[in-house]
Scaffold this motif. Structure first.
Motif, PDB file in Angstrom:
ATOM      1  N   ARG A   1     -75.849  -6.584 -18.152  1.00  0.00           N
ATOM      2  CA  ARG A   1     -76.031  -5.386 -18.961  1.00  0.00           C
ATOM      3  C   ARG A   1     -75.932  -5.716 -20.443  1.00  0.00           C
ATOM      4  NH1 ARG A   1     -74.240  -1.809 -15.122  1.00  0.00           N
ATOM      5  NH2 ARG A   1     -75.656  -2.135 -13.392  1.00  0.00           N
ATOM      6  N   TRP A   2     -76.676  -4.945 -21.229  1.00  0.00           N
ATOM      7  CA  TRP A   2     -76.682  -5.102 -22.674  1.00  0.00           C
ATOM      8  C   TRP A   2     -75.838  -4.012 -23.300  1.00  0.00           C
ATOM      9  CZ3 TRP A   2     -78.740  -9.576 -23.993  1.00  0.00           C
ATOM     10  CH2 TRP A   2     -79.613 -10.168 -23.084  1.00  0.00           C
ATOM     11  N   ARG A   3     -75.097  -4.347 -24.350  1.00  0.00           N
ATOM     12  CA  ARG A   3     -74.199  -3.400 -25.004  1.00  0.00           C
ATOM     13  C   ARG A   3     -74.921  -2.668 -26.127  1.00  0.00           C
ATOM     14  NH1 ARG A   3     -69.034  -4.908 -27.024  1.00  0.00           N
ATOM     15  NH2 ARG A   3     -70.237  -5.619 -28.796  1.00  0.00           N
ATOM     16  N   TYR A   4     -74.678  -1.371 -26.210  1.00  0.00           N
ATOM     17  CA  TYR A   4     -75.287  -0.600 -27.291  1.00  0.00           C
ATOM     18  C   TYR A   4     -74.752  -1.039 -28.650  1.00  0.00           C
ATOM     19  CZ  TYR A   4     -71.081   2.362 -27.604  1.00  0.00           C
ATOM     20  OH  TYR A   4     -69.802   2.823 -27.770  1.00  0.00           O
ATOM     21  N   GLN A   5     -73.552  -1.614 -28.694  1.00  0.00           N
ATOM     22  CA  GLN A   5     -72.970  -2.064 -29.951  1.00  0.00           C
ATOM     23  C   GLN A   5     -73.765  -3.213 -30.576  1.00  0.00           C
ATOM     24  OE1 GLN A   5     -71.337  -1.622 -27.045  1.00  0.00           O
ATOM     25  NE2 GLN A   5     -69.332  -0.699 -27.368  1.00  0.00           N
ATOM     26  N   ASP A   6     -74.623  -3.864 -29.798  1.00  0.00           N
ATOM     27  CA  ASP A   6     -75.413  -4.993 -30.289  1.00  0.00           C
ATOM     28  C   ASP A   6     -76.817  -4.594 -30.738  1.00  0.00           C
ATOM     29  OD1 ASP A   6     -73.336  -6.824 -29.799  1.00  0.00           O
ATOM     30  OD2 ASP A   6     -73.932  -7.032 -27.700  1.00  0.00           O
TER      31      ASP A   6
END
Length: 197
Positions: free
Chosen positions: A108-113
């Motif tokens: 999963r990819w983080r929205y913070q990035d």
């Protein structure tokens, strides 16, 4: 909300009883037609087809990002990212992650990035892009949110996220250049090739 269970019968469940992972696992078992994008916006499932004009705008945005940052930049399209808010699992049309971003142990990819998001308006889901998605992107502090609207023949560029909104909106007609040099992506985007719907 209704989904198909393993027997392909409809079952109703409260959104509060399911997590985003539960919803996406159920959706993966459904016969989603090829060429459709599936997102969950505030607990509601949306499926929308990708039309040729839609893809042409996406392709031009991706190309501008690759021209600015190189073909190895962390740019994606239709990749699930869970954003702040109640049950928001989006697959944005275009994302740029900050350099060095890696997925977590579950892929999963983080929205913070996320440094940049672009959405191309589809007739049936455009209200999401202008409404709850804009709120979620601002809440996530995504520095630049671009909406390309082929029906209006213009782009809306939102910058300077503050709380659950953006402090700045710039509207640029198709055919003009969007100047993002003063923002985190720091690029210009030529919209002269953006087709209208």
């Amino acid at each position: 909300m209704t989904v198909l269970d393993d027997d392909r019968t409809l079952m109703a469940e409260s959104n509060e009883e399911r997590t985003l992972d539960d919803w996406f696992e159920a959706l993966e078992r459904m016969p989603v037609p090829e060429g459709y994008r599936v997102e969950i916006v505030e607990g509601s499932v949306f499926m929308s087809p990708q039309r040729k004009n839609h893809w042409n705008v996406i392709r031009r945005i991706v190309r501008a990002l690759e021209d600015a940052f190189g073909v190895d930049a962390d740019i994606a399209s239709d990749v699930r990212v869970d954003f702040p808010g109640r049950l928001n699992g989006y697959a944005p049309d275009v994302l740029k992650f900050r350099d060095g971003t890696v997925a977590d142990e579950r892929g999963r990819w983080r929205y913070q990035d996320v440094e940049f998001v672009a959405e191309v308006i589809s007739r049936d889901t455009g209200a999401n892009d202008y409404g709850p998605k804009k709120t979620a992107y601002a809440t996530a502090k995504v520095p630049v949110y671009l909406i390309a609207d082929p029906y209006q023949r213009r782009c809306h560029v939102y910058t300077h996220p503050k709380n659950d909104d953006y402090a700045t909106e710039t509207i640029v007609a198709f055919g003009e250049t969007i100047d993002l040099t003063g923002t985190l992506p720091g690029l210009t985007l030529d919209t002269s090739g953006f087709p209208s719907s």
